[in-house]
Design a protein around this motif. Sequence first.
Motif, mmCIF file in Angstrom:
data_model
loop_
_atom_site.group_PDB
_atom_site.id
_atom_site.type_symbol
_atom_site.label_atom_id
_atom_site.label_comp_id
_atom_site.label_asym_id
_atom_site.label_seq_id
_atom_site.Cartn_x
_atom_site.Cartn_y
_atom_site.Cartn_z
ATOM 1 N N GLU A 106 0.836 -1.106 0.103
ATOM 2 C CA GLU A 106 -0.091 -0.019 0.040
ATOM 3 C C GLU A 106 0.831 1.427 0.049
ATOM 4 O OE1 GLU A 106 -4.288 -1.534 2.228
ATOM 5 O OE2 GLU A 106 -2.692 -0.649 3.436
ATOM 6 N N GLU A 107 1.984 1.055 0.829
ATOM 7 C CA GLU A 107 2.802 2.352 0.798
ATOM 8 C C GLU A 107 3.921 2.273 -0.516
ATOM 9 O OE1 GLU A 107 4.591 2.115 4.632
ATOM 10 O OE2 GLU A 107 2.602 2.071 5.719
ATOM 11 N N ASP A 108 3.771 1.484 -1.321
ATOM 12 C CA ASP A 108 4.698 1.353 -2.723
ATOM 13 C C ASP A 108 6.156 1.203 -2.242
ATOM 14 O OD1 ASP A 108 4.926 1.370 -5.191
ATOM 15 O OD2 ASP A 108 5.198 3.500 -5.551
ATOM 16 N N ILE A 109 6.369 0.522 -1.166
ATOM 17 C CA ILE A 109 7.821 0.099 -0.560
ATOM 18 C C ILE A 109 8.241 -1.002 -1.629
ATOM 19 C CG2 ILE A 109 9.165 -0.634 1.300
ATOM 20 C CD1 ILE A 109 7.325 0.832 3.170
ATOM 21 N N ILE A 110 7.532 -2.050 -1.687
ATOM 22 C CA ILE A 110 7.981 -3.048 -2.697
ATOM 23 C C ILE A 110 8.069 -2.786 -4.029
ATOM 24 C CG2 ILE A 110 7.203 -5.472 -3.434
ATOM 25 C CD1 ILE A 110 6.008 -6.142 -0.597
ATOM 26 N N PRO A 111 8.988 -2.626 -4.852
ATOM 27 C CA PRO A 111 8.864 -2.154 -6.039
ATOM 28 C C PRO A 111 8.577 -3.208 -7.245
ATOM 29 C CG PRO A 111 11.194 -2.855 -5.523
ATOM 30 C CD PRO A 111 10.189 -3.138 -4.389
ATOM 31 N N VAL A 112 7.897 -4.213 -6.857
ATOM 32 C CA VAL A 112 7.477 -5.161 -7.892
ATOM 33 C C VAL A 112 6.118 -5.235 -7.968
ATOM 34 C CG1 VAL A 112 9.642 -6.423 -8.354
ATOM 35 C CG2 VAL A 112 7.966 -7.066 -6.452
ATOM 36 N N ASN A 113 5.202 -5.415 -9.153
ATOM 37 C CA ASN A 113 3.804 -5.716 -9.044
ATOM 38 C C ASN A 113 3.081 -4.524 -8.502
ATOM 39 O OD1 ASN A 113 4.038 -8.412 -10.039
ATOM 40 N ND2 ASN A 113 4.869 -8.984 -8.384
ATOM 41 N N LYS A 114 3.413 -3.393 -8.965
ATOM 42 C CA LYS A 114 2.632 -2.123 -8.530
ATOM 43 C C LYS A 114 1.196 -2.050 -8.964
ATOM 44 C CE LYS A 114 6.878 0.466 -8.135
ATOM 45 N NZ LYS A 114 7.401 1.910 -8.115
ATOM 46 N N GLU A 115 1.075 -3.226 -10.084
ATOM 47 C CA GLU A 115 -0.262 -3.059 -10.573
ATOM 48 C C GLU A 115 -1.549 -3.523 -9.549
ATOM 49 O OE1 GLU A 115 1.541 -7.014 -12.099
ATOM 50 O OE2 GLU A 115 2.130 -4.856 -11.955
ATOM 51 N N LEU A 116 -0.847 -4.442 -8.655
ATOM 52 C CA LEU A 116 -1.731 -4.764 -7.535
ATOM 53 C C LEU A 116 -2.347 -3.349 -6.786
ATOM 54 C CD1 LEU A 116 0.117 -7.842 -5.936
ATOM 55 C CD2 LEU A 116 -1.716 -7.743 -7.674
#
Length: 130
Positions: A106-116
């Motif tokens: 939710e905070e966009d910390i994980i840089p993969v699979n942003k389409e989720l």
Amino acid sequence: MSRLFEEIDYRETPIGPVSLRRRHILSIETDVYEIILKDEHLMSSLFIASEVALADLALANLKGDNLDIIVGGLGLGYTGAAVLKSEKIRSLNIIDYLDAVVDWHEEDIIPVNKELRTDPRCQFTRGDFF
């Protein structure tokens, strides 16, 4: 060039400490993201074939359109991203027990699979899938 290792976040949870890490593997010139619970690897961006295959095989056996899908476990989001590639999907609800993992997406910390995070068909639920 990126640093060779970084602990992006670390949190205590009811089932032990969880951390999100990034490490650079020089031999393949790539960054690998990992979720570690206690001393166990929950997920790695280096090995994702089983997560994608899980979604592909399950969807191949479902008939119809406008499917509402539930996935147990968010991790780095590879299963969910594979589900969203299908045009048969009306909605996807991904349930995860660890607040930290949901927060990282939710905070966009994980840089993969942003389409989720951006696909209106997808939602996250915090809770125990079982």
